[in-house]
Scaffold this motif. Structure first.
Motif, short mmCIF file in Angstrom:
data_model
loop_
_atom_site.label_atom_id
_atom_site.label_comp_id
_atom_site.label_asym_id
_atom_site.label_seq_id
_atom_site.Cartn_x
_atom_site.Cartn_y
_atom_site.Cartn_z
N ASP A 1 3.69 19.91 8.00
CA ASP A 1 2.13 20.13 8.39
C ASP A 1 1.43 21.30 7.74
N GLN A 2 2.25 22.06 6.85
CA GLN A 2 1.44 22.94 6.09
C GLN A 2 1.36 22.47 4.63
N VAL A 3 1.49 21.15 4.48
CA VAL A 3 1.12 20.44 3.12
C VAL A 3 0.25 19.44 3.08
N ILE A 4 -0.43 19.01 1.92
CA ILE A 4 -1.37 18.10 1.80
C ILE A 4 -1.24 17.64 0.52
N VAL A 5 -1.22 16.30 0.25
CA VAL A 5 -0.79 15.64 -1.23
C VAL A 5 -1.96 15.06 -1.50
N VAL B 1 -3.54 8.92 -2.71
CA VAL B 1 -2.51 9.02 -3.76
C VAL B 1 -1.75 7.59 -3.72
N ASN B 2 -1.78 7.20 -5.00
CA ASN B 2 -1.01 5.89 -5.19
C ASN B 2 0.76 5.95 -5.22
N ALA B 3 1.25 4.88 -4.90
CA ALA B 3 2.74 5.00 -4.62
C ALA B 3 3.36 5.32 -5.89
N LEU B 4 3.23 5.11 -6.90
CA LEU B 4 3.89 5.60 -8.23
C LEU B 4 3.86 7.07 -8.24
N ALA B 5 2.53 7.63 -7.84
CA ALA B 5 2.51 9.03 -8.41
C ALA B 5 3.13 9.86 -7.12
N GLN B 6 3.50 9.22 -5.87
CA GLN B 6 4.16 9.80 -4.77
C GLN B 6 5.78 9.92 -5.14
N ILE C 1 -8.42 19.63 6.69
CA ILE C 1 -8.67 18.87 5.16
C ILE C 1 -8.37 17.36 5.58
N LEU C 2 -7.56 17.14 6.34
CA LEU C 2 -6.83 15.86 6.50
C LEU C 2 -8.15 14.95 7.10
N GLN C 3 -8.94 15.51 7.84
CA GLN C 3 -10.23 14.90 8.55
C GLN C 3 -11.13 14.40 7.65
N VAL C 4 -11.26 14.94 6.23
CA VAL C 4 -12.11 14.27 5.17
C VAL C 4 -11.55 13.50 4.14
N LYS C 5 -10.01 13.64 4.09
CA LYS C 5 -9.24 12.98 3.14
C LYS C 5 -9.36 11.38 3.33
N GLU C 6 -9.53 10.74 1.94
CA GLU C 6 -9.95 9.09 2.00
C GLU C 6 -8.26 8.67 2.22
N PRO C 7 -8.28 7.41 2.88
CA PRO C 7 -7.19 6.84 3.06
C PRO C 7 -6.40 6.33 1.67
N TYR D 1 0.76 -1.19 0.14
CA TYR D 1 0.27 -0.11 0.00
C TYR D 1 0.69 1.11 0.11
N PRO D 2 0.38 2.34 -0.57
CA PRO D 2 1.28 3.51 -0.69
C PRO D 2 1.19 4.20 0.82
N ASP D 3 2.07 5.07 1.21
CA ASP D 3 2.33 5.93 2.26
C ASP D 3 0.96 6.71 2.41
N ASN D 4 0.23 6.21 3.68
CA ASN D 4 -1.16 7.05 3.49
C ASN D 4 -1.26 8.55 3.78
N GLN D 5 -0.07 9.01 4.13
CA GLN D 5 0.13 10.68 4.41
C GLN D 5 1.12 11.09 3.33
N SER D 6 1.59 10.17 2.31
CA SER D 6 2.70 10.77 1.32
C SER D 6 3.78 11.67 2.18
N GLN D 7 4.30 11.11 3.11
CA GLN D 7 5.38 11.77 4.05
C GLN D 7 6.54 12.27 3.21
N LEU D 8 7.08 11.39 2.57
CA LEU D 8 8.34 11.44 1.59
C LEU D 8 8.10 13.01 0.70
N LEU D 9 6.69 12.84 -0.08
CA LEU D 9 6.59 13.76 -0.98
C LEU D 9 6.36 15.31 -0.21
N LYS D 10 5.64 15.02 1.07
CA LYS D 10 5.21 16.26 1.81
C LYS D 10 6.44 16.93 2.25
#
Length: 369
Positions: free
Chosen positions: A88-92, A260-265, A251-257, A67-76
């Motif tokens: 914490d000022q970024v959402i992917v 963003v797929n792993a390849l996109a990240q 916004i994170l409270q309504v984001k789906e788990p 599964y991809p990283d749920n929070q896209s931490q590296l990309l964030k």
């Protein structure tokens, strides 16, 4: 089964219209029996995807069972470092479109109002309709420029969000830095501004701001950006927003788990540092945009000076016929009726040979209109 279906959808669906994208190449090929089709309709990067992104995807393929990283931490973190922000000022998000929907879901209640310029990208109103909010349109002026004072004057007690697309789709015009600051400083602090800067990399005007300095300063502003345009990653859907941490958390409270797929990240994390691809893309658009202007001047076609990778041109009452005849010749552009501009076409900048074929076809059509 012949039983009558009695399940009724939400009332909101009575007014909502799904987004209508430009025709895909395969559809035009099938419809007109063509082998070669040029697509100048969706503001894609004609140079293709960032080479660094392709390389990153190839390396990541072996891990597709994870599964991809749920929070896209590296990309964030990569985005945050690039813009001198905190992670914490970024959402992917799954493209910029998902961010627009998430913002509506997180902040709009039934009866709220949003303010949008007119004409502009339709998804802002779509998000409002989804949540039962009302859209207030503030028209651009006759030259399709923003009127900051008119936007502020449209604010009411019900205003919740102001959407500014800069550079604006479909006009290519932008909000000057001083006007953006005026709006942010003048409106009540309970109102959030969403600044959609999907085309910011193509801007050459010094008076422009992509809004990041206002995010860093703590204004109630969310800046939307995307990897679909200059980075050439439209096919894998990855966008992002930058805002004060409190806004991002909502916004994170309504984001789906796993949105963003792993390849996109991994592709986006590599693409953002691909300065060579960005510079090549900027140079191509700047040069080809001027060539398109010159051709339009020769043909007597009115157009709007653009800070994007597309040009809005006024073709008059025959514009829809011209649009259809171009398509029959294997050239896809966008007709302006989508934005309430029935006299206009929006043309994406392509490769030089594609732009040459477009101008040649347009010249031939205009000669016979």
């Amino acid at each position: 089964m012949n039983e009558k279906i009695e399940v009724k959808p939400r009332k909101a669906l009575e007014v909502m219209k799904p987004y209508s994208p430009g025709k895909p190449i395969w559809e035009v090929q099938s419809e007109y029996g063509l082998q070669h089709v040029i697509k100048l309709a969706s503001n894609e990067n004609p140079l293709g995807p960032s080479p660094k992104a392709i390389e990153a995807i190839q390396i990541a393929l072996k891990d597709l069972h994870r599964y991809p990283d749920n929070q896209s931490q590296l990309l964030k973190k990569t985005i945050a470092d690039y813009y001198d922000l905190h992670a914490d000022q970024v959402i992917v998000t799954n493209g910029g479109d998902e961010l627009i929907t998430l913002v509506a879901e997180a902040f709009l209640d039934a009866g709220d109002e949003i303010i949008v310029p007119g004409p502009t990208f339709s998804e802002y109103e779509f998000g409002a309709q989804l949540m039962g909010a009302k859209t207030i349109v503030v028209p651009l002026n006759d030259a399709f420029q923003y009127d900051a004072e008119a936007i502020v004057a449209a604010v009411t007690d019900r205003t919740k969000i102001i959407y500014l697309c800069s550079p604006n789709n479909p006009t290519g015009t932008y909000v000057a830095q001083k006007d953006l600051k005026y709006i942010l400083d003048t409106i009540p602090k309970r109102i959030m501004v969403m600044l959609d800067t999907a085309y910011s990399h193509y801007v050459s005007e010094e008076l422009y701001s992509d809004g990041m300095e206002f995010v860093r300063a703590g204004y109630p502003l969310i800046v939307l950006k995307t990897f679909s345009k200059i980075y050439g990653l439209a096919g894998i859907r990855v966008g992002y927003g930058a805002a004060p941490q409190k806004i991002i958390q909502s916004i994170l409270q309504v984001k789906e788990p796993f949105n963003v797929n792993a390849l996109a990240q991994t592709a986006a994390a590599s693409a953002i540092g691909d300065e060579e691809h960005v510079l090549r893309s900027q140079a191509l658009v700047a040069k080809e945009r001027e060539r398109m202007y010159a051709s339009f001047d020769q043909l007597g076609i009115k157009y709007t000076q653009s800070m994007t990778n597309f040009v809005l041109a006024e073709l008059g009452p025959e514009s829809e016929s011209i649009y259809m005849r171009l398509m029959a010749k294997g050239i896809i552009v966008r007709h302006g009726k989508t934005w309430g501009l029935p006299l206009h076409l929006r043309i994406s900048i392509g490769m030089p040979e594609e732009n040459d074929q477009f101008i040649a076809a347009l010249s031939e059509i205009l000669g016979s209109v």
